[in-house]
Scaffold this motif. Structure first.
Motif, PDB file in Angstrom:
ATOM      1  N   VAL A  79       3.772   0.996  10.767  1.00 49.83           N
ATOM      2  CA  VAL A  79       4.520   1.287   9.552  1.00 49.83           C
ATOM      3  C   VAL A  79       3.713   2.262   8.687  1.00 49.83           C
ATOM      4  O   VAL A  79       4.259   3.189   8.083  1.00 49.83           O
ATOM      5  CB  VAL A  79       4.820  -0.013   8.775  1.00 49.83           C
ATOM      6  CG1 VAL A  79       5.698   0.282   7.569  1.00 49.83           C
ATOM      7  CG2 VAL A  79       5.481  -1.050   9.684  1.00 49.83           C
ATOM      8  N   CYS A  80       2.387   2.054   8.675  1.00 50.68           N
ATOM      9  CA  CYS A  80       1.530   2.958   7.897  1.00 50.68           C
ATOM     10  C   CYS A  80       1.605   4.372   8.441  1.00 50.68           C
ATOM     11  O   CYS A  80       1.703   5.346   7.671  1.00 50.68           O
ATOM     12  CB  CYS A  80       0.087   2.455   7.927  1.00 50.68           C
ATOM     13  SG  CYS A  80      -0.143   0.924   7.014  1.00 50.68           S
ATOM     14  N   ILE A 102       2.101  -2.687  13.851  1.00 50.20           N
ATOM     15  CA  ILE A 102       0.769  -3.155  14.244  1.00 50.20           C
ATOM     16  C   ILE A 102       0.546  -4.501  13.560  1.00 50.20           C
ATOM     17  O   ILE A 102       0.522  -4.575  12.324  1.00 50.20           O
ATOM     18  CB  ILE A 102      -0.314  -2.148  13.814  1.00 50.20           C
ATOM     19  CG1 ILE A 102      -0.032  -0.773  14.442  1.00 50.20           C
ATOM     20  CG2 ILE A 102      -1.697  -2.654  14.209  1.00 50.20           C
ATOM     21  CD1 ILE A 102      -0.814   0.353  13.797  1.00 50.20           C
ATOM     22  N   CYS A 104      -1.723  -6.908  12.392  1.00 50.36           N
ATOM     23  CA  CYS A 104      -3.098  -7.293  12.048  1.00 50.36           C
ATOM     24  C   CYS A 104      -3.136  -8.799  11.780  1.00 50.36           C
ATOM     25  O   CYS A 104      -4.146  -9.448  11.999  1.00 50.36           O
ATOM     26  CB  CYS A 104      -3.568  -6.555  10.799  1.00 50.36           C
ATOM     27  SG  CYS A 104      -3.642  -4.781  10.998  1.00 50.36           S
ATOM     28  N   GLU A 111       6.920  -5.874   5.096  1.00 51.23           N
ATOM     29  CA  GLU A 111       5.878  -4.918   4.711  1.00 51.23           C
ATOM     30  C   GLU A 111       6.482  -3.768   3.902  1.00 51.23           C
ATOM     31  O   GLU A 111       7.635  -3.407   4.112  1.00 51.23           O
ATOM     32  CB  GLU A 111       5.255  -4.391   6.018  1.00 51.23           C
ATOM     33  CG  GLU A 111       4.156  -3.383   5.869  1.00 51.23           C
ATOM     34  CD  GLU A 111       3.335  -3.247   7.160  1.00 51.23           C
ATOM     35  OE1 GLU A 111       3.607  -3.977   8.144  1.00 51.23           O
ATOM     36  OE2 GLU A 111       2.426  -2.404   7.173  1.00 51.23           O
ATOM     37  N   ASP A 130       1.627  -6.340   2.733  1.00 49.49           N
ATOM     38  CA  ASP A 130       2.282  -7.220   3.714  1.00 49.49           C
ATOM     39  C   ASP A 130       2.657  -8.528   3.035  1.00 49.49           C
ATOM     40  O   ASP A 130       2.035  -8.930   2.042  1.00 49.49           O
ATOM     41  CB  ASP A 130       1.321  -7.564   4.856  1.00 49.49           C
ATOM     42  CG  ASP A 130       0.953  -6.376   5.707  1.00 49.49           C
ATOM     43  OD1 ASP A 130       1.596  -5.323   5.571  1.00 49.49           O
ATOM     44  OD2 ASP A 130       0.013  -6.506   6.498  1.00 49.49           O
TER      45      ASP A 130
HETATM   46  N1  SME Z   1       1.139  -3.548   9.829  1.00 44.93           N
HETATM   47  C1  SME Z   1       0.552  -2.257   9.584  1.00 44.93           C
HETATM   48  C2  SME Z   1      -0.892  -2.227   9.979  1.00 44.93           C
HETATM   49  C3  SME Z   1      -1.842  -2.541   8.879  1.00 44.93           C
HETATM   50  S1  SME Z   1      -1.932  -4.147   8.481  1.00 44.93           S
HETATM   51  O1  SME Z   1      -0.690  -4.721   8.220  1.00 44.93           O
HETATM   52  C4  SME Z   1      -3.086  -4.513   7.382  1.00 44.93           C
HETATM   53  C5  SME Z   1       1.329  -1.186  10.316  1.00 44.93           C
HETATM   54  O2  SME Z   1       2.159  -1.487  11.193  1.00 44.93           O
HETATM   55  O3  SME Z   1       1.088  -0.021  10.043  1.00 44.93           O
END
Ligand code: SME
Length: 171
Positions: A79-80, A102, A104, A111, A130
């Motif tokens: 998502v980032c 992702i 974590c 999110e 999140d």
């Molecule tokens: N979920 C995020 C990664 C970073 S963590 O949540 C701290 C993503 O998919 O970019």
């Protein structure tokens, strides 16, 4: 929540940031203070922090509150990465339904990720929050956090050496 509305939470967070960040331009100070203020005030946040643009198309973790976050995220992942790549806020109601999310934290359910720019409009970082609650974030969070991003923009003008300055097409 305890009866305090999201509108009130962001109003108060912005006032607090105004007060504590007046005249501050050290990016580590700015980001860590912002992460602390938001994490403390947003009861539904499980993780609150920054990923910095550290190299071309690469995000690296910055100041945060919460459990261990992954250290690096390429622009084409998560998502980032989507927020950085599209230079646009991402609201994900169900992270399990987001391709390439992702995880974590296995308990994370929703999110929001907001791009952070310098006064020249270059992308410096993303602000990632999140939640363990599904669909915790809505348009009030977007509005509040985009105002926070606007506030940080003015503070993130100096000490550029901690950032790689990613050009944004059309900026
Ligand atoms: N979920 C995020 C990664 C970073 S963590 O949540 C701290 C993503 O998919 O970019």
């Amino acid at each position: 929540m305890d009866g305090t509305t999201k509108t009130e939470i962001y109003r108060d967070a912005l006032r607090e940031l105004d007060a504590v960040l007046a005249g501050v331009d050290d990016p580590i100070t700015v980001m860590s203070t912002c992460a602390a203020v938001l994490h403390q005030r947003l009861a539904y946040a499980s993780w609150t922090g920054f990923y910095r643009v550290a190299a071309p198309r690469l995000l690296r973790i910055g100041p945060y509150q919460g459990a261990l976050g992954c250290l690096e995220i390429p622009f084409d992942r998560g998502v980032c990465g989507a927020a950085a790549r599209q230079n646009a806020t991402q609201i994900v109601a169900d992270v399990h339904a987001f391709p390439g999310h992702i995880a974590c934290d296995a308990a994370a359910r929703s999110e929001i990720v907001v791009p952070i720019h310098n006064p020249q409009g270059e992308l410096l970082a993303v602000l990632d929050i999140d939640s363990h609650q599904p669909a915790a974030f809505d348009e009030r969070d977007r509005a509040g956090l985009e105002r926070v991003a606007e506030k940080l923009r003015a503070c993130l003008n100096g000490n550029g050496e901690v950032f790689y300055r990613e050009p944004v097409p059309g900026a």
